[in-house]
Design an enzyme around this catalytic site. Structure first.
Site, PDB file in Angstrom:
ATOM      1  N   ASN A 245      40.414  -8.972  -0.926  1.00 27.68           N
ATOM      2  CA  ASN A 245      38.457  -8.259  -0.190  1.00 27.68           C
ATOM      3  C   ASN A 245      38.212  -7.695  -1.125  1.00 27.68           C
ATOM      4  O   ASN A 245      38.554  -6.614  -1.814  1.00 27.68           O
ATOM      5  CB  ASN A 245      39.169  -7.098   1.229  1.00 27.68           C
ATOM      6  CG  ASN A 245      37.954  -6.046   2.019  1.00 27.68           C
ATOM      7  OD1 ASN A 245      36.714  -7.159   1.171  1.00 27.68           O
ATOM      8  ND2 ASN A 245      37.934  -6.025   2.813  1.00 27.68           N
TER       9      ASN A 245
ATOM     10  N   LYS B 247      35.650  -6.613  -1.239  1.00 32.79           N
ATOM     11  CA  LYS B 247      34.469  -5.354  -0.374  1.00 32.79           C
ATOM     12  C   LYS B 247      33.020  -6.518  -1.104  1.00 32.79           C
ATOM     13  O   LYS B 247      32.771  -7.629  -1.456  1.00 32.79           O
ATOM     14  CB  LYS B 247      34.813  -4.554  -0.236  1.00 32.79           C
ATOM     15  CG  LYS B 247      35.960  -4.077  -0.116  1.00 32.79           C
ATOM     16  CD  LYS B 247      36.241  -2.343   0.198  1.00 32.79           C
ATOM     17  CE  LYS B 247      37.920  -2.804   0.583  1.00 32.79           C
ATOM     18  NZ  LYS B 247      38.285  -1.307   1.595  1.00 32.79           N
TER      19      LYS B 247
ATOM     20  N   HIS C 245      36.541  -5.543  10.085  1.00 29.47           N
ATOM     21  CA  HIS C 245      36.891  -4.530   9.281  1.00 29.47           C
ATOM     22  C   HIS C 245      36.366  -2.624   9.515  1.00 29.47           C
ATOM     23  O   HIS C 245      35.702  -2.771   9.977  1.00 29.47           O
ATOM     24  CB  HIS C 245      36.371  -4.712   7.711  1.00 29.47           C
ATOM     25  CG  HIS C 245      37.233  -4.010   6.561  1.00 29.47           C
ATOM     26  ND1 HIS C 245      36.768  -2.787   6.334  1.00 29.47           N
ATOM     27  CD2 HIS C 245      38.540  -4.802   5.444  1.00 29.47           C
ATOM     28  CE1 HIS C 245      38.024  -2.588   5.159  1.00 29.47           C
ATOM     29  NE2 HIS C 245      38.468  -3.897   4.830  1.00 29.47           N
TER      30      HIS C 245
ATOM     31  N   GLU D 165      35.499  -0.751   7.347  1.00 29.22           N
ATOM     32  CA  GLU D 165      34.396   0.084   7.501  1.00 29.22           C
ATOM     33  C   GLU D 165      33.151  -1.126   7.940  1.00 29.22           C
ATOM     34  O   GLU D 165      32.230  -0.159   7.694  1.00 29.22           O
ATOM     35  CB  GLU D 165      34.021  -0.487   6.001  1.00 29.22           C
ATOM     36  CG  GLU D 165      35.351  -0.400   4.699  1.00 29.22           C
ATOM     37  CD  GLU D 165      35.532  -1.067   3.808  1.00 29.22           C
ATOM     38  OE1 GLU D 165      35.708  -1.351   3.255  1.00 29.22           O
ATOM     39  OE2 GLU D 165      36.932   0.055   2.918  1.00 29.22           O
TER      40      GLU D 165
ATOM     41  N   GLU E 117      45.106  -2.048   9.516  1.00 33.79           N
ATOM     42  CA  GLU E 117      45.185  -1.538   8.530  1.00 33.79           C
ATOM     43  C   GLU E 117      44.881  -0.544   8.398  1.00 33.79           C
ATOM     44  O   GLU E 117      43.576   0.004   9.424  1.00 33.79           O
ATOM     45  CB  GLU E 117      43.689  -2.508   7.287  1.00 33.79           C
ATOM     46  CG  GLU E 117      43.585  -3.892   7.064  1.00 33.79           C
ATOM     47  CD  GLU E 117      42.955  -3.738   6.337  1.00 33.79           C
ATOM     48  OE1 GLU E 117      43.349  -4.306   5.203  1.00 33.79           O
ATOM     49  OE2 GLU E 117      41.630  -3.358   6.041  1.00 33.79           O
TER      50      GLU E 117
ATOM     51  N   GLY F  95      41.650   2.446   0.762  1.00 33.85           N
ATOM     52  CA  GLY F  95      41.000   2.736  -0.892  1.00 33.85           C
ATOM     53  C   GLY F  95      41.800   3.994  -1.162  1.00 33.85           C
ATOM     54  O   GLY F  95      40.426   5.293  -1.777  1.00 33.85           O
TER      55      GLY F  95
ATOM     56  N   SER G 232      45.667  -0.540   0.288  1.00 34.88           N
ATOM     57  CA  SER G 232      46.453   0.126  -0.941  1.00 34.88           C
ATOM     58  C   SER G 232      47.985  -0.426  -1.452  1.00 34.88           C
ATOM     59  O   SER G 232      48.279   0.339  -1.897  1.00 34.88           O
ATOM     60  CB  SER G 232      46.825   1.861  -0.747  1.00 34.88           C
ATOM     61  OG  SER G 232      45.306   2.989  -0.381  1.00 34.88           O
TER      62      SER G 232
ATOM     63  N   GLY H 235      41.401  -2.822  -3.407  1.00 33.28           N
ATOM     64  CA  GLY H 235      41.020  -2.986  -4.615  1.00 33.28           C
ATOM     65  C   GLY H 235      42.224  -3.474  -5.691  1.00 33.28           C
ATOM     66  O   GLY H 235      41.833  -3.815  -6.950  1.00 33.28           O
TER      67      GLY H 235
HETATM   68  C1  PEP Z   1      41.063  -3.441   2.681  1.00 33.76           C
HETATM   69  O1  PEP Z   1      39.349  -2.949   2.399  1.00 33.76           O
HETATM   70  O2  PEP Z   1      41.443  -4.420   2.864  1.00 33.76           O
HETATM   71  C2  PEP Z   1      41.799  -2.466   1.824  1.00 33.76           C
HETATM   72  C3  PEP Z   1      43.539  -2.599   1.931  1.00 33.76           C
HETATM   73  O3  PEP Z   1      41.127  -1.883   0.691  1.00 33.76           O
HETATM   74  P1  PEP Z   1      43.002  -1.272   0.027  1.00 33.76           P
HETATM   75  O4  PEP Z   1      43.682  -2.052  -0.537  1.00 33.76           O
HETATM   76  O5  PEP Z   1      41.592  -1.053  -1.525  1.00 33.76           O
HETATM   77  O6  PEP Z   1      43.454  -0.306   0.315  1.00 33.76           O
END
Ligand code: PEP
Length: 256
Positions: A13, A15, A99, A101, A171, A177, A217, A239
């Site tokens: 992802n 983003k 998601h 966000e 998640e 993040g 993460s 990330g």
């Molecule tokens: C995400 O945005 O779906 C995500 C898991 O981000 P990160 O891996 O950066 O925590």
């Protein structure tokens, strides 16, 4: 069907990161390690304007292209929206919906996520439906009931046949993040619970075939332990998907 019979999916992802002009260099760095083993799939879910550039870069690779959102509407006067048919027309195979966000910054409800899921299925795109609790909810001990309500709301009215085409991503918001990964036990507990909720809705056999991903993460170092859990069939990676490290996660899935 058990984990051995479910394919793994490693989905990135991006983003709101990366430019179309940066895609060739990105892919040059990733490509040597992005070889998919048997039973392993991968996709990069990228911002809408980058889809053609990513599609072009990935031509000849088994890594698929995904999007990060879709309109719940088919077409018409919805300024700024992008329909599922438009994504399908560009050759998009996967699309993230729900998601955290988008739920947080765009007030997306389970009802809207459900409408988006139906729009994607109608266009032949695989939805990756996200769910997950906040830190406050975890501390209050309501993680499982909250995730269950998101799953049931997002899947309302989805037939068993259609459910076979849906991917779920757990998640935890506090792990996205932040560098604070859920422990393998925490992630497995919720992913296993989700499979149980699916079994209640659709029966054991169908639930055993659904891909349930973990996201939060995940990186090249912790992927192997997370992916080794019995109910974790892959990852949704933010990330680390922006870096060649994404290939290490694919590598961990290949070996799992
Ligand atoms: C995400 O945005 O779906 C995500 C898991 O981000 P990160 O891996 O950066 O925590």
């Amino acid at each position: 069907m058990d984990k051995k019979n479910r394919n793994a999916l490693i989905a990135g992802n991006w983003k709101m990161n990366m430019l179309a002009s940066q895609v060739p260099a990105y892919w040059q760095g990733l490509e040597p390690g992005a070889k998919l083993g048997e039973g392993v799939s991968s996709a990069l879910c990228v911002p809408f304007p980058l889809i053609p550039a990513v599609k072009a870069a990935l031509a000849g690779s088994q890594v698929k292209v995904g999007a990060q959102d879709v309109s719940s509407h088919d077409k018409g006067a919805y300024t700024g929206e992008v329909s599922a048919a438009m994504l399908a027309d560009l050759g998009v195979d996967y699309c993230i919906i729900g998601h955290s966000e988008r739920r947080a910054y765009h007030a997306e409800s389970d009802e809207l996520v459900n409408e988006k899921l139906k729009a994607l299925l109608g266009a032949g795109i695989t939805p990756i439906m996200c769910c997950g609790e906040s830190l406050e909810q975890r501390d209050a001990g309501v993680t499982l009931s909250f995730v269950e309500s998101q799953i049931k709301g997002g899947l309302a009215g989805i037939s068993a046949e259609d459910m076979k085409k849906v991917v779920i991503a757990y998640e935890p918001i506090w792990a996205i993040g932040t560098g604070r990964t859920a422990t393998a036990e925490q992630a497995q507990e919720v992913c296993g619970y989700i499979r149980g909720v699916l079994a209640g809705l659709y029966g054991q056999e169908l639930a055993k075939g659904v891909q349930v991903l973990y996201g939060g993460s995940m990186n090249g170092k912790n992927a192997a332990e997370l992916l080794a859990q019995p109910d974790i069939d892959g990852g949704l990676i933010g990330g680390a998907s922006l870096k060649p490290e994404f290939a290490d996660i694919i590598g961990a899935a290949n070996e799992g």
